[in-house]
Scaffold this active site. Sequence first.
Site, mmCIF file in Angstrom:
data_model
loop_
_atom_site.group_PDB
_atom_site.id
_atom_site.type_symbol
_atom_site.label_atom_id
_atom_site.label_comp_id
_atom_site.label_asym_id
_atom_site.label_seq_id
_atom_site.Cartn_x
_atom_site.Cartn_y
_atom_site.Cartn_z
ATOM 1 N N GLY A 11 0.943 -1.182 -0.006
ATOM 2 C CA GLY A 11 -0.065 0.105 -0.228
ATOM 3 C C GLY A 11 1.014 1.258 0.058
ATOM 4 O O GLY A 11 1.248 1.516 1.130
ATOM 5 N N ALA A 13 0.342 4.324 -1.422
ATOM 6 C CA ALA A 13 -0.156 5.638 -1.426
ATOM 7 C C ALA A 13 0.871 6.803 -0.522
ATOM 8 O O ALA A 13 1.684 6.392 -0.021
ATOM 9 C CB ALA A 13 -1.766 6.049 -1.349
ATOM 10 N N VAL A 14 0.155 7.783 -0.276
ATOM 11 C CA VAL A 14 1.070 8.823 0.548
ATOM 12 C C VAL A 14 1.716 8.244 1.749
ATOM 13 O O VAL A 14 2.659 8.432 2.228
ATOM 14 C CB VAL A 14 0.121 10.221 0.514
ATOM 15 C CG1 VAL A 14 -1.048 9.917 1.466
ATOM 16 C CG2 VAL A 14 0.926 11.294 1.139
ATOM 17 N N ARG A 35 -0.879 -2.793 -5.083
ATOM 18 C CA ARG A 35 -1.818 -3.448 -6.045
ATOM 19 C C ARG A 35 -1.466 -3.131 -7.277
ATOM 20 O O ARG A 35 -1.175 -3.805 -8.141
ATOM 21 C CB ARG A 35 -3.387 -3.217 -5.577
ATOM 22 C CG ARG A 35 -4.242 -3.745 -6.514
ATOM 23 C CD ARG A 35 -5.659 -3.535 -5.885
ATOM 24 N NE ARG A 35 -5.878 -2.073 -5.910
ATOM 25 C CZ ARG A 35 -6.989 -1.546 -5.773
ATOM 26 N NH1 ARG A 35 -8.054 -2.177 -5.466
ATOM 27 N NH2 ARG A 35 -7.387 -0.147 -5.924
ATOM 28 N N SER A 130 -0.371 8.377 13.969
ATOM 29 C CA SER A 130 -0.659 9.781 13.900
ATOM 30 C C SER A 130 0.516 10.911 13.082
ATOM 31 O O SER A 130 1.598 10.578 13.740
ATOM 32 C CB SER A 130 -1.235 10.201 15.260
ATOM 33 O OG SER A 130 -1.675 11.747 15.016
ATOM 34 N N LYS A 185 -5.827 5.343 19.166
ATOM 35 C CA LYS A 185 -5.484 6.381 18.045
ATOM 36 C C LYS A 185 -7.007 7.178 18.066
ATOM 37 O O LYS A 185 -7.024 8.187 17.657
ATOM 38 C CB LYS A 185 -5.152 5.527 16.808
ATOM 39 C CG LYS A 185 -5.374 6.583 15.454
ATOM 40 C CD LYS A 185 -4.324 7.358 15.434
ATOM 41 C CE LYS A 185 -4.560 8.644 14.342
ATOM 42 N NZ LYS A 185 -5.188 8.370 13.057
ATOM 43 N N HIS A 188 -7.482 9.667 20.695
ATOM 44 C CA HIS A 188 -6.640 10.590 20.207
ATOM 45 C C HIS A 188 -7.193 11.749 19.156
ATOM 46 O O HIS A 188 -7.330 12.817 19.301
ATOM 47 C CB HIS A 188 -5.091 10.013 19.446
ATOM 48 C CG HIS A 188 -4.328 10.940 18.621
ATOM 49 N ND1 HIS A 188 -4.587 11.362 17.479
ATOM 50 C CD2 HIS A 188 -3.141 11.595 19.153
ATOM 51 C CE1 HIS A 188 -3.779 12.399 17.043
ATOM 52 N NE2 HIS A 188 -2.927 12.704 18.008
ATOM 53 N N ASN A 189 -7.846 10.956 18.103
ATOM 54 C CA ASN A 189 -8.415 11.608 17.100
ATOM 55 C C ASN A 189 -9.626 12.657 17.770
ATOM 56 O O ASN A 189 -9.932 13.885 17.479
ATOM 57 C CB ASN A 189 -9.020 11.094 15.967
ATOM 58 C CG ASN A 189 -7.939 10.684 14.965
ATOM 59 O OD1 ASN A 189 -6.541 10.602 15.383
ATOM 60 N ND2 ASN A 189 -8.178 10.683 13.886
ATOM 61 N N GLU A 192 -8.564 15.540 19.556
ATOM 62 C CA GLU A 192 -8.015 16.263 18.510
ATOM 63 C C GLU A 192 -8.992 17.229 18.127
ATOM 64 O O GLU A 192 -8.965 18.540 17.914
ATOM 65 C CB GLU A 192 -7.226 15.619 17.277
ATOM 66 C CG GLU A 192 -6.843 16.436 16.299
ATOM 67 C CD GLU A 192 -6.673 15.611 14.928
ATOM 68 O OE1 GLU A 192 -5.606 14.574 15.134
ATOM 69 O OE2 GLU A 192 -6.988 15.801 13.861
ATOM 70 N N LYS A 263 -13.860 12.912 8.784
ATOM 71 C CA LYS A 263 -13.306 11.782 8.198
ATOM 72 C C LYS A 263 -14.236 10.545 9.082
ATOM 73 O O LYS A 263 -14.487 9.465 8.418
ATOM 74 C CB LYS A 263 -12.017 11.420 8.034
ATOM 75 C CG LYS A 263 -11.569 12.226 6.741
ATOM 76 C CD LYS A 263 -10.109 11.434 6.576
ATOM 77 C CE LYS A 263 -9.774 12.134 5.249
ATOM 78 N NZ LYS A 263 -8.134 11.757 5.096
HETATM 79 P P1 NBP Z 1 -5.704 5.630 0.836
HETATM 80 O O1 NBP Z 1 -6.416 5.452 2.274
HETATM 81 O O2 NBP Z 1 -6.057 6.182 -0.165
HETATM 82 O O3 NBP Z 1 -5.550 4.203 0.238
HETATM 83 C C1 NBP Z 1 -4.881 3.968 -1.140
HETATM 84 C C2 NBP Z 1 -3.868 2.782 -1.022
HETATM 85 O O4 NBP Z 1 -4.787 1.645 -0.767
HETATM 86 C C3 NBP Z 1 -3.533 2.432 -2.334
HETATM 87 O O5 NBP Z 1 -2.040 1.810 -2.269
HETATM 88 C C4 NBP Z 1 -4.450 1.372 -3.077
HETATM 89 O O6 NBP Z 1 -3.695 0.704 -4.024
HETATM 90 C C5 NBP Z 1 -4.543 0.351 -1.895
HETATM 91 N N1 NBP Z 1 -5.790 -0.091 -2.014
HETATM 92 C C6 NBP Z 1 -7.197 -0.009 -1.964
HETATM 93 BR BR1 NBP Z 1 -7.969 1.816 -2.108
HETATM 94 N N2 NBP Z 1 -8.042 -0.960 -2.277
HETATM 95 C C7 NBP Z 1 -7.183 -2.108 -2.146
HETATM 96 C C8 NBP Z 1 -7.506 -3.457 -2.336
HETATM 97 N N3 NBP Z 1 -8.642 -3.962 -2.735
HETATM 98 N N4 NBP Z 1 -6.473 -4.292 -2.535
HETATM 99 C C9 NBP Z 1 -5.155 -3.797 -2.145
HETATM 100 N N5 NBP Z 1 -4.836 -2.437 -2.153
HETATM 101 C C10 NBP Z 1 -6.021 -1.469 -2.191
HETATM 102 O O7 NBP Z 1 -4.169 5.932 1.225
HETATM 103 P P2 NBP Z 1 -3.296 6.850 2.510
HETATM 104 O O8 NBP Z 1 -3.878 7.825 2.365
HETATM 105 O O9 NBP Z 1 -1.693 6.649 2.206
HETATM 106 O O10 NBP Z 1 -3.675 6.208 3.753
HETATM 107 C C11 NBP Z 1 -3.347 4.694 3.951
HETATM 108 C C12 NBP Z 1 -4.173 4.399 5.359
HETATM 109 O O11 NBP Z 1 -3.465 5.067 6.461
HETATM 110 C C13 NBP Z 1 -5.684 4.507 5.349
HETATM 111 O O12 NBP Z 1 -6.053 3.543 6.258
HETATM 112 C C14 NBP Z 1 -5.736 5.829 5.982
HETATM 113 O O13 NBP Z 1 -6.815 6.082 6.821
HETATM 114 C C15 NBP Z 1 -4.551 5.899 7.159
HETATM 115 N N6 NBP Z 1 -3.955 7.238 7.531
HETATM 116 C C16 NBP Z 1 -3.798 8.201 6.805
HETATM 117 C C17 NBP Z 1 -3.261 9.467 7.231
HETATM 118 C C18 NBP Z 1 -3.527 10.625 6.225
HETATM 119 O O14 NBP Z 1 -2.907 11.604 6.684
HETATM 120 N N7 NBP Z 1 -3.413 10.223 4.990
HETATM 121 C C19 NBP Z 1 -2.995 9.480 8.419
HETATM 122 C C20 NBP Z 1 -3.065 8.510 9.423
HETATM 123 C C21 NBP Z 1 -3.447 7.268 8.796
HETATM 124 P P3 NBP Z 1 -3.731 1.190 -5.626
HETATM 125 O O15 NBP Z 1 -2.645 2.241 -5.530
HETATM 126 O O16 NBP Z 1 -3.632 -0.106 -6.252
HETATM 127 O O17 NBP Z 1 -4.926 1.841 -5.957
#
Ligand code: NBP
Length: 480
Positions: A11, A13-14, A35, A130, A185, A188-189, A192, A263
């Site tokens: 996974g 993403a960011v 993926r 966090s 967590k 915590h939120n 926040e 959220k």
């Molecule tokens: P996202 O929450 O936007 O998720 C995107 C990722 O999930 C991509 O890698 C995507 O793969 C993958 N994915 C999905 Br959608 N469906 C999938 C599936 N069925 N099988 C495999 N992979 C799948 O990413 P994020 O913003 O980086 O956050 C990741 C986690 O961290 C989340 O649970 C989020 O709540 C948590 N979080 C986020 C933050 C923040 O500030 N953003 C802070 C703290 C925690 P793909 O590239 O193939 O589509």
Amino acid sequence: MAGTAQIGVTGLAVMGRNLARNFARHGYAVAVHNRTASRTRDLVEQFGHEGTFVPAETAEEFVAALERPRRLVVMVKAGAPTDAVIDEFAPLLEPGDMIIDGGNAHFADTRRREAALRERGLHFVGTGISGGEEGALNGPSIMPGGSEESYASLGPMLETISAKADDGSPCCTHIGADGAGHFVKMVHNGIEYADMQLIAEAYDLLRQGAGYDPARIAEVFRDWNAGRLDSYLIEITAEVLAHIDAATGQPFVDVVLDQAEQKGTGRWTVQIALDLGVPVNGIAEAVFARSLSGHAGQRAVGRGLAGPAPVALPADEAALFADQVEQALYASKVVSYTQGFHQLQAAGEEYDWTLDLGAIAGIWRGGCIIRAAFLDRITAAYAKDPALPSLLADEQFAAELGAAQNGWRTVVATAARLGIPAPGFATALAYYDALRAPRLPAALTQGQRDFFGAHTYHRVDRDGVFHTDWSGDRAETQQS
Ligand code: NBP
């Protein structure tokens, strides 16, 4: 054959990408997988020079790249995607391996997943992270749940990549079994949300009550940040208020639509507090205040309702009022933390987690959104008395609130008089007064319940359960 990567992140993403880079920058060999394989290639192309990355295109390659016991971090969207990823990887793992879910999972899902994977001999480590994307890269606050055994293997790595508090200690500790990390967590939120709402109310009162403009209020927040309110949220508030919109030349805060979004973790905190029977009024008001702000239709019809048009206080009273707002903000903040920690205490009892509340406050001192100097004081309060029933039972907090309460009352009364909504300050004060009260009107509530529903009551002067025959001769009978 097992591989050599000490940890893997799937996974990318960011959050996942930045977490993988954080591990690599600290010298760990990191297997990376996503993926959609292009994200994996992009990561290695852009940041490969930062450390040792082992890219994997398939789940099998990814698992094979990891040393045993395998540590596999899942950073995908919470909910069904997390289950899909677990279902994909679990069959490829061996007993003793760990799946670490760093997403924002609901703790009940984490408990379910942990129990299912434990049956298969796998560790499932629900981990609250966090600090957003910046924290993931440079050091987040990390709240891992799961077994002691998994923490022994994984904990040192998480502590290495976590934020460090001012005294150098890592902002990561083993929280407790199964869903404890995600629960903490979530709270915590929730805290926040309350912190942000209270700051918003302080701003509104300084603007409409004291008559200050945003630039002046930014100065006030900068001053406050040098005192007991010293925190990340106060610091960024000053920055946001001082910012001028380039397009209009107006204060940025005046060109942003006044409808706050959410959220869901604040909402979960309140929902679960209701289930646990814990009054988290401050967090609830914060969730409701965001929700109310978003009901544009309701607000449009309410705008004409009768009430005072806020008139700023005379200049000579404004400075004193600003000091009183600081007192109200600090006192209400202590109350929200008191409520959040009460919720943690209740959850510990309900789910059989041994939560070290002082250590939890300690790991929020760096990396996360609610990081604040004041958290040291919470750690100290629990160090002095680990069985502290409430933060307000701590002598120092009690003395501070005692000193702040006159100003706090003036602020709540002034807000009501001027017609400025201050639900967070008002509910925190009501909570404080309810705790202080020698008697509460709950006695009358019990009388009503017995009247219409024969729900019975206890007496102050003798043991037992009683009922009054309200429809007959009003004689009292002892039920047990
Ligand atoms: P996202 O929450 O936007 O998720 C995107 C990722 O999930 C991509 O890698 C995507 O793969 C993958 N994915 C999905 Br959608 N469906 C999938 C599936 N069925 N099988 C495999 N992979 C799948 O990413 P994020 O913003 O980086 O956050 C990741 C986690 O961290 C989340 O649970 C989020 O709540 C948590 N979080 C986020 C933050 C923040 O500030 N953003 C802070 C703290 C925690 P793909 O590239 O193939 O589509």
